[in-house]
Design an enzyme around this catalytic site. Structure first.
Site, PDB file in Angstrom:
ATOM      1  N   CYS A 116       3.193 -63.557 -37.623  1.00  0.00           N
ATOM      2  CA  CYS A 116       1.913 -63.171 -38.226  1.00  0.00           C
ATOM      3  C   CYS A 116       1.944 -61.821 -38.949  1.00  0.00           C
ATOM      4  O   CYS A 116       1.437 -61.735 -40.075  1.00  0.00           O
ATOM      5  CB  CYS A 116       0.788 -63.169 -37.197  1.00  0.00           C
ATOM      6  SG  CYS A 116       1.134 -63.985 -35.663  1.00  0.00           S
ATOM      7  N   ARG A 151      11.752 -63.990 -28.030  1.00  0.00           N
ATOM      8  CA  ARG A 151      10.932 -63.413 -26.966  1.00  0.00           C
ATOM      9  C   ARG A 151      11.746 -63.359 -25.691  1.00  0.00           C
ATOM     10  O   ARG A 151      12.441 -64.324 -25.353  1.00  0.00           O
ATOM     11  CB  ARG A 151       9.673 -64.253 -26.732  1.00  0.00           C
ATOM     12  CG  ARG A 151       8.759 -64.197 -27.936  1.00  0.00           C
ATOM     13  CD  ARG A 151       7.478 -64.944 -27.714  1.00  0.00           C
ATOM     14  NE  ARG A 151       6.785 -65.101 -28.996  1.00  0.00           N
ATOM     15  CZ  ARG A 151       5.770 -65.917 -29.188  1.00  0.00           C
ATOM     16  NH1 ARG A 151       5.317 -66.651 -28.193  1.00  0.00           N
ATOM     17  NH2 ARG A 151       5.208 -65.998 -30.372  1.00  0.00           N
ATOM     18  N   GLN A 176       9.122 -71.464 -34.885  1.00  0.00           N
ATOM     19  CA  GLN A 176       7.757 -71.992 -34.941  1.00  0.00           C
ATOM     20  C   GLN A 176       7.521 -72.676 -36.279  1.00  0.00           C
ATOM     21  O   GLN A 176       7.993 -72.210 -37.310  1.00  0.00           O
ATOM     22  CB  GLN A 176       6.754 -70.840 -34.812  1.00  0.00           C
ATOM     23  CG  GLN A 176       6.793 -70.154 -33.469  1.00  0.00           C
ATOM     24  CD  GLN A 176       5.797 -69.006 -33.406  1.00  0.00           C
ATOM     25  OE1 GLN A 176       5.780 -68.145 -34.281  1.00  0.00           O
ATOM     26  NE2 GLN A 176       4.973 -68.999 -32.386  1.00  0.00           N
ATOM     27  N   ASP A 218       5.220 -72.462 -38.257  1.00  0.00           N
ATOM     28  CA  ASP A 218       4.098 -71.538 -38.339  1.00  0.00           C
ATOM     29  C   ASP A 218       3.433 -71.573 -39.705  1.00  0.00           C
ATOM     30  O   ASP A 218       4.070 -71.888 -40.710  1.00  0.00           O
ATOM     31  CB  ASP A 218       4.646 -70.127 -38.086  1.00  0.00           C
ATOM     32  CG  ASP A 218       3.638 -69.259 -37.355  1.00  0.00           C
ATOM     33  OD1 ASP A 218       2.525 -69.742 -37.117  1.00  0.00           O
ATOM     34  OD2 ASP A 218       3.984 -68.110 -37.033  1.00  0.00           O
ATOM     35  N   HIS A 224      -0.057 -69.288 -41.682  1.00  0.00           N
ATOM     36  CA  HIS A 224      -1.245 -68.452 -41.576  1.00  0.00           C
ATOM     37  C   HIS A 224      -2.103 -68.684 -42.799  1.00  0.00           C
ATOM     38  O   HIS A 224      -1.620 -68.643 -43.921  1.00  0.00           O
ATOM     39  CB  HIS A 224      -0.846 -66.989 -41.428  1.00  0.00           C
ATOM     40  CG  HIS A 224      -0.141 -66.738 -40.137  1.00  0.00           C
ATOM     41  ND1 HIS A 224       1.226 -66.709 -40.026  1.00  0.00           N
ATOM     42  CD2 HIS A 224      -0.620 -66.595 -38.881  1.00  0.00           C
ATOM     43  CE1 HIS A 224       1.559 -66.528 -38.759  1.00  0.00           C
ATOM     44  NE2 HIS A 224       0.471 -66.455 -38.039  1.00  0.00           N
ATOM     45  N   LYS A 235     -10.277 -70.703 -30.302  1.00  0.00           N
ATOM     46  CA  LYS A 235      -9.134 -71.547 -30.649  1.00  0.00           C
ATOM     47  C   LYS A 235      -9.305 -72.989 -30.196  1.00  0.00           C
ATOM     48  O   LYS A 235     -10.187 -73.306 -29.392  1.00  0.00           O
ATOM     49  CB  LYS A 235      -7.854 -70.965 -30.078  1.00  0.00           C
ATOM     50  CG  LYS A 235      -7.868 -70.843 -28.565  1.00  0.00           C
ATOM     51  CD  LYS A 235      -6.548 -70.277 -28.056  1.00  0.00           C
ATOM     52  CE  LYS A 235      -6.590 -70.161 -26.545  1.00  0.00           C
ATOM     53  NZ  LYS A 235      -5.341 -69.891 -25.915  1.00  0.00           N
ATOM     54  N   HIS A 256      -4.250 -68.943 -37.468  1.00  0.00           N
ATOM     55  CA  HIS A 256      -2.856 -69.224 -37.080  1.00  0.00           C
ATOM     56  C   HIS A 256      -2.816 -70.688 -36.676  1.00  0.00           C
ATOM     57  O   HIS A 256      -3.710 -71.143 -35.976  1.00  0.00           O
ATOM     58  CB  HIS A 256      -2.423 -68.455 -35.826  1.00  0.00           C
ATOM     59  CG  HIS A 256      -2.712 -67.002 -35.803  1.00  0.00           C
ATOM     60  ND1 HIS A 256      -1.719 -66.066 -35.843  1.00  0.00           N
ATOM     61  CD2 HIS A 256      -3.873 -66.311 -35.704  1.00  0.00           C
ATOM     62  CE1 HIS A 256      -2.258 -64.854 -35.760  1.00  0.00           C
ATOM     63  NE2 HIS A 256      -3.559 -64.979 -35.671  1.00  0.00           N
TER      64      HIS A 256
HETATM   65 ZN   LIG Z   1       0.298 -66.210 -36.026  1.00  0.00          ZN
END
Ligand SMILES: [Zn+2]
Ligand SMILES: [Zn+2]
Length: 583
Positions: free
Chosen positions: A335, A364, A382, A384, A386, A470, A516
């Site tokens: 992000c 992580r 991910q 991912d 945004h 969320k 996200h």
């Molecule tokens: Zn994010």
């Protein structure tokens, strides 16, 4: 008149105190027969405990999760009773119900429990259960409770932490335990039991404390249900992605490379690439743009995003440059990078929404004991993206993301799922960032979009992140196990921290809202679940080996090659098996 409000909102009236069982009986005999526990004003209780004031009441059967909890917790008492009969010197600690069954943590002293002891415990439990004893709760003073457990330091510690006046003992048959309640009407309904495992566990989960033996078990009201459960367990073992992933040549781990860092073998890489292409195509249709960001970022970036303050200590520590004193972090999330990508150009309201997608690899730190196949790793990718939009575009964007998630699940055969909507705690609004007006807009957008898309939802108040509400998708696999996959989150925090803006129609600067989202969650986790759900029998379009050509004699080898090449031109991949021996 005593008013009892049932979950459907209907109110039943009684003259004076009434037990949950009596309420069940006043509805139907069948319900009374099946009621094994109850929740009165939010607290789980026995079906025979009188209700003395106006209350809400939920009657629980074996089919309710909370009903199972009472059943399994009661079974833990039966396990403890059996353990004390065989091992009178053992010291009991706690015995809760868990998602599948129950456990009891026990200090057996010198000799630990082994698998050969399980059967005698199972027999004893059923023998005792047959006596059909009730569970009787009684209050005891702290002093009496401490006296009772004078030679058990674990129970003593528990009792010392309880306020006097709130300590209760529960007795069934000849066995008494410290317990706050929530049992089934009698032991007789426990008809089948299996001790599954005995493993080491530290008292209160702290490795500085003494090591205990955690005895796991599961019980059922019917033998048939236990048999089916054990079959499912065997099937789950057979489908374990760690086992199948190796057999199918999907991934491997190497101690030299490092724990929790998966290596994708050629077939796994092919599978993963197909999934990425599939999602990329769907995202492109929805107007996503693809971006690429580096695997590390300056520490400053994560100070701005707030990640350093929140997770810094538990993360991989900064990478230092040899001379200049710069510090970098392995990217824990994409992000912050995407915020800077948004910021690299100026935007007007006419340009929004911007939808930045990246298969972004993040790192992580997880303790080595927590690592598990592809589902708990230290480096993962991910799927991912945004989205940056105006507050007014939120609903439409949310609906589009839901469409995308449904398309992904549908294409991959995950038909059974629920969506959890996580909203603000209504009572305590101070802990959330962002204006009330924006929150209301976002929460309404989620609820409206979920409804419009016909999702089966549960709503949890107080489960929203501090930066926005969320929607999480819980998927059931072929064995009925639940997994959390896709997630969609609204964020008011990062646009603020990164000072993101767009030019509005009023020619003023406005903050965009950020979404996200990751339909798969991560490639690693998703592929693990896909392997277990399909038992490795992937849908044809995803299979790394879509065909095998078997020439019937050597003279057809060239033709086989020709067929193979023409299939490969159309992106269909496979192999020629021209071994001489018969398969
Ligand atoms: Zn994010
Ligand atoms: Zn209990």
């Amino acid at each position: 008149m005593l008013k009892i409000t049932l979950p459907d909102g209907s109110i039943r009236e009684y003259e004076g105190a009434v037990t949950p069982l009596q309420v069940a009986l006043s509805i139907s005999d069948g319900l009374a027969r099946n009621t094994i526990s109850a929740v009165v004003n939010g607290k789980q209780t026995e079906v025979e405990t009188p209700i003395t004031e106006d209350s809400t009441l939920q009657l629980l059967t074996w089919n309710d999760d909370m009903g199972k909890k009472a059943f399994w917790h009661s079974s833990a008492h039966l396990l403890a009773q059996a353990i004390m009969e065989f091992y009178p010197e053992a010291k009991l600690t706690i015995g809760p119900a868990i998602a599948n069954g129950f456990y009891y943590d026990v200090d057996f002293g010198g000799e630990p429990l082994s698998e050969k002891d399980f059967e005698k415990l199972e027999k004893k439990i059923l023998e005792n259960a047959k006596k059909n004893s009730t569970f009787n709760l009684r209050e005891v003073s702290k002093a009496d409770a401490l006296k009772e457990y004078a030679d058990n330091p674990f129970k003593t510690e528990l009792i010392e932490n309880l306020p006097d006046g709130e300590i209760t003992f529960v007795t069934h048959d000849n066995f008494t335990d410290l317990c706050r309640g929530g049992h089934i009407p009698s032991t007789g309904i426990v008809k089948a039991v299996k001790i599954l495992n005995a493993a080491g566990a530290y008292w209160r989960g702290d490795e500085k404390n003494p090591q205990l033996t955690r005895v796991y078990g599961i019980s059922f009201p019917k033998q048939k249900e236990l048999t089916e459960y054990l079959e499912r367990l065997e099937e789950a073992k057979r489908r374990d992605h760690r086992k199948l992933g190796k057999e199918l040549g999907i991934f491997a781990f190497s101690e030299k490379v490092g724990a929790g860092l998966p290596l994708w073998l050629p077939k796994g890489a092919a599978l993963r690439k197909k999934l990425e292409e599939f999602l990329s195509k769907a995202q492109k249709k929805q107007g996503y743009e693809f971006v690429i960001s580096p695997h590390i970022g300056a520490k400053e970036l994560y100070i701005t995003s707030g990640h350093w303050e929140k997770y810094g200590e538990d993360s991989f520590q900064p990478i230092k440059t040899p001379n200049e004193g710069e510090e970098f972090l392995l990217k824990p999330m994409n992000c912050p990078h995407h915020c800077e990508i948004y910021k690299a150009q100026q935007w007007s309201y006419k340009d929004l929404p911007k939808r930045y997608a990246e298969f972004g690899t993040v790192y992580r730190y997880e303790q080595s004991g927590e690592l598990h196949g592809l589902t708990r790793v230290r480096g993962f990718t991910q799927d991912d993206a945004h989205l940056f939009c105006t507050p007014d575009q939120l609903l439409q964007e949310f609906e589009k993301v839901i469409d995308l998630v449904l398309y992904v699940f549908g294409s991959l055969g995950f038909a059974d799922f629920t969506a959890q909507i996580s909203l603000r705690d209504k009572e305590n609004r101070d802990k959330y960032i962002g204006s009330d007006e924006n929150w209301e807009k976002a929460e309404n957008a989620i609820v409206t979009a979920a409804k419009a898309k016909g999702l089966k939802t549960v709503t949890e108040y107080g489960e929203a992140a501090f930066y926005g509400p969320k929607l999480d998708f819980m998927v059931k696999d072929a064995l009925g196990r639940s997994w959390q996959l896709g997630t969609i989150q609204v964020d008011y925090n990062l646009p603020e921290r990164f000072d993101l803006w767009y030019n509005g129609s009023d020619n003023e600067k406005h903050r965009p809202v950020m979404i996200h989202r990751a339909p798969f969650g991560s490639m690693e986790r998703f592929i693990a679940i896909l392997i277990e759900n399909t038992a490795g029998d992937f849908p044809l379009w995803l299979s790394p080996e879509q065909f095998t050509i078997l020439p019937i004699s050597e003279k057809y080898s060239d033709y086989a090659k020709k067929v193979s090449e023409s299939l490969e031109i159309h992106d269909i991949c496979g192999l020629i098996d021209d071994r001489n021996e018969k398969p």
